[in-house]
Write an enzyme that holds these catalytic residues in place. Structure first.
Site, PDB file in Angstrom:
ATOM      1  N   TRP B 245       0.840  -1.214   0.000  1.00 31.14           N
ATOM      2  CA  TRP B 245       0.000   0.000   0.000  1.00 31.14           C
ATOM      3  C   TRP B 245       0.869   1.256   0.000  1.00 31.14           C
ATOM      4  O   TRP B 245       0.541   2.260  -0.618  1.00 31.14           O
ATOM      5  CB  TRP B 245      -0.893  -0.025   1.252  1.00 31.14           C
ATOM      6  N   HIS B 246       2.003   1.169   0.715  1.00 32.20           N
ATOM      7  CA  HIS B 246       2.860   2.346   0.812  1.00 32.20           C
ATOM      8  C   HIS B 246       3.547   2.672  -0.512  1.00 32.20           C
ATOM      9  O   HIS B 246       3.888   3.825  -0.759  1.00 32.20           O
ATOM     10  CB  HIS B 246       3.923   2.153   1.898  1.00 32.20           C
ATOM     11  N   GLY B 247       3.754   1.695  -1.325  1.00 32.69           N
ATOM     12  CA  GLY B 247       4.381   1.998  -2.599  1.00 32.69           C
ATOM     13  C   GLY B 247       4.713   0.743  -3.364  1.00 32.69           C
ATOM     14  O   GLY B 247       4.902  -0.328  -2.782  1.00 32.69           O
TER      15      GLY B 247
END
Lengths: 465, 411
Positions: B245-247
């Site tokens: 989700w963060h990247g």
């Protein structure tokens, strides 16, 4: 509640005003304004303008000749728009008897300034009290979205360590500073002149046919600041060595002169009076600025003009004990040290008849050498003095060069005859030295080709700073 | 279903399409097959991960009949695009935020005051701590090969404070700004670096995302109801997804996996830990125990931040290796390690500010600072406010040349 919010915002503003004085960058105008703060509310004559103003109109002459408290508010590259809030501030805090505004093409132009010119305006803004006019002038020059930069604290916060706790601006030993007047006893050589002409050749050439609306408008605003208080106003233009070579400059000055005269004000363009007052190349520090020798000639003319054309009541019994011209007029009655019987040897070998020492307002002392008007040439000077350990710790890095024996020694290469001044029939050479020390001990002064002719030694001076 | 596909479709397209294309091409190249598929030129919409998750929660809660449909379309879009938290959270639930758009909000002085104070605290964290720490961190992490083990360690610890102050600073500003308008947003951080385990850390760090994953991923997968090993798997998977989700990068996936592994380990030993401590006569609340596990947790979190911050896997491994093998005691006294990117005075201000923040948060845990402040005399309160404003004005990093976005705007 609304009152609380307003009060809190006012408190924040006040904190910013307070901290702003710590976040000003080190500029000459800080010294000008700090020097003014000590004297504000009793000024009679104020001079405004750019570096042309601060290097040309010497308050010492106006004080001596007109007996009026005078101050020069000239700031580097200061536009009239930048100076406007400063003029309002000075007018509001003093009962001025007369004002002088130096005006030329650059000073009336403030639209689309280059980055350097805009940065130079900051030293005046940073030293002007907060006002609506200041906000307007600032946002005109820097745009409204940069308005918060009006606070040096917010603008320079990143340099907090370098700026907070910095020493006050100190003029160098060779700078002649007095109540906002700044110049140097030096003149320019032919190489500087060549470089200057090359620079001028690259400038805009088109000859203006009329003043732009913004240019006449800013002149009107300046007029209204003084007119509203009934203060007589004289417009002047400091002489420039390149005036004859610059057609555009001449045309601009004619337009400006015509405009201010049409508004009913006196206007003196000193470029047109160079022969009358005897200005020569040696009177210029550089092609655009006079040295103290030239400033003396222009200031003497202007004070004479004021004396003849304006009936300004003199102040009585004012003491100008830090003013060299006043001291000369008073035969150095109030100088700290006086040496008038120097003997035949010094007189013939060094062409020095008398030496006077007095404390100036700018962190130091002034040495005045009275010379005969004969053809004796350059003279070497050596000044040596000791200071106590406490002063060494506090000031030495800023003010002196220490010799092997721990004393301060200053060697002045020459008393240059072409830079000496002629005042009240005598010729003088002047040197200032910075010495903000509490005790000056074993002071020695030698002159002569080999710096071996003693004027004095073992002199102690106590002063309070 | 349409809503889920559209929302996730946008997220996958904007955020992960290029990552999958590159990984696909890389996988084939391992077998000597060179595929010529060019990546897409996509501009990532700011905060897409945040409002996508917020919209998803609305759809899922509606499907689960936990909430009523929005009463009007304006309220719904106001809920999705509520400006204070639009770009970096907190990720609000419809059940909490949506009803607040139905009621009329009146000006409330006490709410405005406490909101402004929270915003000031957020600005302090962002402008004074995060952006100052960023100077050091960026100097080291953007030129890994030029630095030594100790500077890696310092940069990593400083990054821990940078990312916390950057992200929680944004949350404080968002919550504070909402509060001034009468809106209540959920708490997103709760002094996470005082945690004594990674499990506790995730109860205090980015709370709105952790609870989102708990409610919409972990529990639907079975949570802890389907046996020990399935629980471990679910936990690990949630953190792997959280990393993603963060990247779209392997460093984020490793960061998520590292947290997942440690959390599974903590869960596995949790039951046996208590009797073991008791046998040694130690209590969980014992000061030395708290300090030991607090430090250990912080160290593990920092290890994770190496992968989170590094510009690539190679850099992350160089930094990790340097921290473990390239630190000598002499370097601790070398001023060069404290003046990377700025001078020693900036470093001192950074340390002082971090200390102030930690003291404040340690104190804040025990009692409400704002309530305590309100009991002081007006001179004391106003002096405090003025000092805060001037501290931020003087020591903040801001201005045209130094403007820095919030780190979480990119997610």
């Amino acid at each position: 509640m609304v009152l609380k919010v307003v009060l809190f915002l006012l408190l924040v503003l006040n904190m910013l005003f307070y901290s702003d004085s710590y976040f000003r960058e080190d500029k000459i105008f800080n010294l000008t304004k700090d020097s003014y703060r000590d004297r504000q509310s009793d000024l009679d004559l104020a001079i405004f303008g750019s570096s042309h103003a601060y290097s040309t109109y010497d308050p010492r002459i106006f004080e001596t000749e007109l007996n009026l408290h005078s101050f020069n508010f000239g700031g580097s590259a200061q536009r009239l728009l930048t100076g406007l809030p400063l003029m309002e501030e000075v007018v509001g805090k003093n009962e001025l008897k007369i004002a002088v505004v130096d005006i030329f093409d650059m000073s009336v132009q403030h639209d689309s300034l280059g980055e350097n010119s805009r940065m130079l305006q900051l030293q005046t803004f940073d030293n002007t009290e907060f006002s609506f006019t200041k906000v307007k002038s600032f946002s005109t020059i820097f745009s409204f979205k940069k308005l918060l930069d009006i606070f040096p604290t917010l603008r320079n916060h990143g340099s907090w360590f370098e700026l907070v706790g910095k020493s006050p601006h100190i003029p160098k030993d060779d700078a002649d500073f007095y109540k906002g007047y700044v110049s140097k006893f030096e003149s320019f050589d032919s190489q500087t002149w060549e470089r200057f002409l090359t620079k001028v050749a690259k400038r805009k050439k088109e000859i203006p046919k009329a003043l732009a609306k913004s240019e006449s408008k800013i002149i009107d605003k300046v007029i209204s600041v003084f007119q509203s208080k009934g203060i007589p106003l004289i417009f002047v233009n400091a002489p420039s060595y390149n005036y004859q070579h610059d057609k555009r400059y001449q045309a601009y000055q004619h337009l400006i002169g015509d405009y201010v005269v049409s508004q009913g004000f006196d206007y003196i363009d000193y470029n047109l009076l160079t022969d009358k007052i005897g200005l020569k190349k040696a009177d210029f520090k550089d092609p655009n600025h006079l040295n103290p020798k030239g400033a003396l000639k222009v200031s003497a003319h202007l004070s004479d003009f004021i004396k003849r054309n304006y009936s300004i009541p003199n102040r009585e019994n004012i003491e100008f004990d830090q003013n060299r011209y006043d001291l000369i007029s008073e035969n150095f009655k109030n100088s700290t040290l006086k040496f008038e019987d120097l003997g035949e040897q010094i007189s013939s070998k060094a062409n020095i008849n008398a030496v006077y020492v007095f404390k100036t307002s700018s962190y130091g002392y002034e040495l005045v050498f009275r010379q005969s008007d004969s053809d004796v040439n350059n003279v070497h000077v050596k000044l040596k003095f000791g200071i106590d350990d406490e002063d060494k710790k506090k000031h030495l890095e800023m003010f002196g060069e220490q010799s092997m024996d721990g004393n301060i020694v200053k060697h002045y290469p020459f008393l240059r005859r072409d830079q000496s001044i002629l005042y009240k029939g005598s010729r003088y050479s002047i040197y200032q030295f910075r010495a903000p020390y509490d005790n000056i001990m074993d002071m020695e002064l030698y002159v002569g080709p080999k710096r071996d002719l003693k004027i004095f030694d073992s002199i102690n001076i106590k002063q309070k700073n | 279903m349409i809503s889920l596909f559209v929302n996730l479709g946008f997220l996958v397209y904007f955020k992960y399409a290029n990552f999958f294309i590159e990984s696909f091409v890389d996988s084939f190249s391992l077998f000597g097959i060179a595929l010529e598929i060019s990546t897409l030129e996509i501009i990532l919409p700011v905060g897409i991960s945040f409002y996508t998750f917020q919209t998803l929660s609305y759809t899922i809660d509606l499907y689960r009949k936990k909430i009523e449909p929005a009463k009007d379309v304006i309220s719904f879009f106001a809920f999705v695009s509520f400006f204070p938290q639009l770009v970096a959270g907190p990720i609000e639930r419809a059940s909490h935020l949506l009803p607040q758009f139905y009621i009329k909000h009146k000006f409330d002085y006490s709410l405005v005051k406490s909101g402004l104070l929270l915003m000031a605290y957020g600005l302090f964290k962002k402008m004074v701590v995060a952006d100052r720490a960023a100077v050091y961190v960026n100097s080291v992490y953007n030129n890994v090969e030029d630095h030594n083990g100790l500077s890696y360690l310092y940069a990593t610890v400083l990054f821990a404070f940078q990312i916390y102050c950057d992200f929680s600073g944004y949350s404080d500003i968002a919550i504070g700004a909402s509060r001034t308008m009468g809106f209540d947003l959920m708490k997103n951080f709760d002094a996470p670096y005082f945690s004594k385990s990674l499990t506790e850390f995730w109860r205090r760090w980015h709370i709105s995302l952790s609870t989102w994953f708990r409610d919409y991923v972990y529990i639907p997968l079975g949570g802890s109801r389907k046996g020990k090993y399935r629980t471990y798997f679910n936990l690990f998977l949630v953190f792997l997804v959280s990393g993603l989700w963060h990247g779209a990068a392997w460093t984020f996936i490793i960061w998520g996996a590292l947290h997942g592994i440690v959390l599974v380990f903590e869960k596995a030993i949790y039951k046996s830990k208590e009797p073991f401590f008791k046998r040694l006569g130690l209590s969980n609340e014992n000061l030395s125990n708290r300090m030991f596990f607090g430090t250990l947790t912080f160290f593990i979190v920092c290890l994770g931040w190496v992968f989170f911050r590094a510009n690539g896997l190679d850099d992350a491994l160089t930094v990790t290796q340097g921290i473990f093998t390239d630190i000598s005691v002499n370097e601790i006294f070398a001023i060069e390690n404290y003046t990377i990117g700025f001078n020693i005075n900036e470093f001192k201000i950074l340390m002082l500010s971090i200390l102030l923040m930690l003291t404040f948060e340690a104190y804040y845990k025990r009692r409400s600072v704002i309530n305590r402040l309100n009991k002081q005399s007006v001179i004391a309160r106003w002096s405090f406010y003025l000092i805060v404003v001037m501290y931020i004005a003087i020591f903040g990093i801001y201005g045209e040349t130094t403007t820095k976005e919030f780190i979480y705007f990119q997610f």
